[in-house]
Every structure is written in structure tokens, then in C-alpha cells.
Scaffold this active site. Structure first.
Site, PDB file in Angstrom:
ATOM      1  N   GLU A   1     -25.645  14.680 -14.143  1.00 20.99           N
ATOM      2  CA  GLU A   1     -25.924  14.774 -15.571  1.00 20.99           C
ATOM      3  C   GLU A   1     -24.635  14.620 -16.363  1.00 20.99           C
ATOM      4  OE1 GLU A   1     -28.041  18.400 -16.270  1.00 20.99           O
ATOM      5  OE2 GLU A   1     -29.767  17.797 -15.048  1.00 20.99           O
TER       6      GLU A   1
ATOM      7  N   HIS B   1     -32.580  17.703 -19.742  1.00 20.83           N
ATOM      8  CA  HIS B   1     -32.414  19.071 -19.236  1.00 20.83           C
ATOM      9  C   HIS B   1     -32.614  20.103 -20.353  1.00 20.83           C
ATOM     10  CE1 HIS B   1     -30.280  21.544 -15.865  1.00 20.83           C
ATOM     11  NE2 HIS B   1     -31.241  22.235 -16.440  1.00 20.83           N
TER      12      HIS B   1
END
Length: 435
Positions: A290, A313
Site C-alpha cells: 500500500e 484501506h
């Protein structure tokens, strides 16, 4: 229930680090406890820690490694979310650090073993965002069943496609939940209220809620479910637990949702299954890699796959969840600092004692972390033998043991005597006296 009263004074700490020898810290009261909070931790936590009497330094973003090393040198407490990495290199500069708060679910951004070796417990909030994640999964189920992601993208491109082919109601469909913990069980209740049949698989044997039913294996669940949603921790056993084989077991046209951990799903295999038309769609909120900061930088094989909802997320990113996380972690931090409690610590023995009665004016609480080797308790109890020990408890986790005792003293000078003697034990990691 609020945090422990800040009226008690934290006295001296003696720490023994293998590379530094014994480090004596001067006595300090709660008003000199320095708290460093990073990554825009919710104001509820800031207010609770300030109310406890601590000095709080609050930053909206993560710090660079160089900045963090400089700041952490003077911090007794540090609070982070998911971006800040507390590696061994950083923690070995934190010679005053007493405790770490992870204001999130995961703790893999912290070197937990090294922190424990230095007597630093780590606290997190594994369940405060359960409702937020469960609600987002419900929204994903409905959006996937109606192909809302694709229709939305088309409309933003000035395209009008009013279709009903392969669009369904979720009533009467089967939801398969992998991991029936706090999130999975809440999701189960919400899904049943919307008319879904719920099955679940868990390595434990939790009590089913409502009409939900356990299945014997992951394979059984994959074969039966119209929607599969994952709510498992990141462990070696869960890495790529949904790969090409598992995807092929799922019903043609079924849907996969992952709001747990990015390593749980084999992303290339998922992209291939979507493009081949085996799966009807997916919703993914977590990824193996990420971006460190907001803005450009996200890359994934899932981009432009059909009926695919990608979110950054944000499963637990609601005002309510962040507030609850702030309360839970701040309470754990103050309970540890003021009363020595390590309940809910992820890397430390979980030890607690009831509060010292206010009438016991000359009672103190001794807390001590030491190496988990034979003979240390004998040394500690020999030191305490001249005094009346009201209560004591000790527990171990890995290489570290944690000891708590409430001691009735004859006078203030006894505090120095006890603290100095225990701090000089060879196996001592850190000793604090609270009163």
C-alpha cells in the site's frame, strides 16, 4: 469507565539495556510524561491523555525516519497508526520510552520482540472499528450485486447503460464469512436482517449468532456461498489463503470481498479469475503493498477488472471508529503508566492488580520487567522480605517476565531502597515504583 486517576506520582525508573548497561532516569510526576502522537490520531485520545496530566505533542502526519529518531529520544509514550514503522533501529534510540500505542488494528509496523526486550508493552485496538468494517462490507455486497461500481464509472464518462442482466437482490443469497470474530459476527447479524443466509468458517468454534451456521472447512464454504468475505488476521497460515485453487472452488458468478489483510488473497490469481468471467466481481480494501502517503502511487492488477470495487484501506475509517480507537488505546496507555496494568498488551505478559486503597498512604506499587530465567523471583522476594507485601503477581511471555506487587512501607526512604536493589538485579529490564 475512565482512565486511572492521575493524582498518583510516577517515581524513578531503572532500566538495564544490554548495549547500554544500567540507565537511571530521574524521578518524574505525571505532568512530565511526554507523549508523542503521530498520523493525526483522533482528538478523543489527545484529550484523554492531556486530561491525565501528560505533555502531548500531536502531529497530523507521519515523520521521516530521521525526524522520528530525534523526537523519540525524549518520548515516554508514542502513539502511531499504520504508516509509522517502529523498527529496531528507531527503538534503540528511545531510551526513555515506556509504552507504545498503535491506534489501529494491526501491530506489524512495530518490532514487537525488540520492544518487549526493552520492557516496552505495545497496545492496540483490535475491535473498535468492527461495526464500521461490517457496514462497509454490507455496502460492498449490495454494490457488487447491482454492478454499481461499473455503472458509476460509466456515468462519469457520460455513458448511459441501463441494464438488469446479472444484477440481483441479496435477499435469499448465501453469505460465507471466513473468520467469525468481532467483525464477522457483527456482519452476520446485519446480513441476516437483510434476508441473507449466513454460513461461516473459523479455526475456533465460536457460538453462531441468529440462524448462521458453521461449515466444516474453507472448501465447503467456498463451494456454497454466493458472496465470500474474509475477516482473518495476517499470519503465515492465512497468507494467500485465497489463491487460484480456492477461487476455482467458488461458484461461477460469485463474489469475493476482502477487508482483512492484503496478503490473504493472491491478487494476480484474483485478477485472472475476474477477467476470465469466473467470478462475478470483487471488493478489495486491503493490498499486499500500500502507498505510504495519499496521492498517486497505487498500482494493482485489479485496476479496470470488471465489477471490481477498490477502496484505499478505509474499512475502519469512520469518525465513530477512530473515536472509539482513541478511547480504547488511550485508556490502555494511562492504565499502564499510572497503575502498571498490561492487560491487552500484544507483546507482553498480561498482568493486572486491583487498585491500592486510598487509605494506605505508605503503600506503593512496584512493577518490574525482567528476563524470563530461573531465580529472578527469588531475588525480588528476598529484597521485599522485610516488608509487608499486600499482593503480588507475575507472568511471562517469551523471554520477558512482568512482576507487580503492592508493598506497605515503613517510610519514604524504603522506596529508594527497594527501587535501587531491584534495579541492580542482573536480569532487570525496567523497574518502576508507582504511588
Amino acid at each position: 469507565m475512565g482512565p486511572p486517576s492521575p493524582t498518583g506520582r510516577l517515581t524513578m525508573s531503572a532500566q538495564r539495556f544490554p548495549q547500554n548497561g544500567v540507565r537511571e532516569l530521574k524521578p518524574f510526576d505525571v505532568t512530565s510524561v511526554r507523549v508523542l502522537l503521530l498520523e493525526n490520531i483522533n482528538q478523543t485520545a489527545v484529550q484523554m491523555l492531556e486530561t491525565a496530566g501528560y505533555q502531548v505533542e500531536h502531529h497530523a502526519k507521519a515523520l521521516s525516519e530521521t525526524e522520528l529518531i530525534e523526537k523519540i529520544k525524549d518520548a515516554h509514550v508514542i502513539g502511531i497508526r499504520s504508516k509509522t514503522k517502529l523498527t529496531k533501529n528507531i527503538l534503540q534510540h528511545a531510551n526513555k520510552l515506556l509504552v507504545i500505542g498503535c491506534f489501529c488494528i494491526g501491530t506489524n509496523q512495530v518490532d514487537l520482540d525488540f520492544a518487549a526486550q526493552r520492557g516496552i508493552p505495545v497496545f492496540n485496538s483490535p475491535f473498535s472499528n468492527s461495526r464500521s468494517v461490517a457496514e462497509m462490507v454490507i455496502s460492498n455486497i449490495i454494490a457488487l450485486a447491482r454492478q454499481l461500481g461499473d455503472r458509476n464509472r460509466e456515468m462519469h464518462r457520460n455513458l448511459w447503460f441501463k441494464v438488469s442482466s446479472k444484477c440481483f437482490e441479496i435477499r435469499g443469497k448465501t453469505l460465507g464469512i471466513v473468520g467469525y470474530g468481532h467483525i464477522g459476527s457483527q456482519l452476520s447479524v446485519l446480513a441476516e436482517a437483510m434476508g441473507m443466509h449466513v454460513i461461516f468458517y473459523d479455526v475456533l468454534q465460536p457460538m453462531p449468532l441468529g440462524m448462521s451456521k458453521p461449515v466444516g472447512s474453507l472448501e465447503d464454504l467456498l463451494r456454497q456461498a454466493d458472496f465470500v468475505t474474509l475477516h482473518v488476521p495476517e499470519t503465515p497460515e492465512t497468507k494467500n489463503m485465497i489463491g487460484a485453487h480456492e477461487l476455482q472452488l467458488m461458484q461461477p458468478g460469485s463474489y469475493l470481498i476482502n477487508a482483512s489483510r492484503g496478503t490473504v488473497v493472491d491478487i494476480p490469481a484474483l485478477a485472472q479469475s475476474l477477467r476470465a468471467g469466473h467470478l462475478g466481481g470483487c471488493a478489495i480494501d486491503v493490498y499486499p503493498k500500500e502507498p505510504f502517503s495519499n496521492g498517486k502511487g497505487f498500482e494493482s492488477e485489479l485496476v479496470d477488472c470488471p465489477n471490481t470495487i477498490l477502496s484505499p484501506h478505509i474499512g475502519g475509517s469512520t469518525e465513530e471508529a477512530q473515536s472509539m480507537i482513541g478511547v480504547e488505546v488511550a485508556r490502555s496507555l494511562t492504565s499502564f503508566l499510572n497503575a502498571g496494568s498490561t492487560l491487552k498488551a500484544v507483546n507482553f505478559p498480561e498482568v493486572n492488580l486491583r487498585a491500592i486503597p486510598a487509605t494506605k498512604a505508605l503503600s506503593v506499587r512496584l512493577v518490574n520487567a525482567h528476563q524470563n530465567v530461573p531465580g529472578v523471583l527469588l531475588k525480588i522476594n528476598n529484597i521485599l522480605s522485610p516488608f509487608n507485601v499486600d499482593k503480588q503477581v507475575c507472568d511471562s511471555k517469551g523471554d520477558v517476565s512482568y512482576f507487580m506487587a503492592d508493598i506497605a512501607l515503613r517510610g519514604e526512604a524504603d522506596i529508594q531502597t527497594i527501587h535501587r536493589a531491584i534495579g541492580q538485579i542482573d536480569e532487570n529490564i525496567i523497574t518502576r515504583v508507582l504511588y
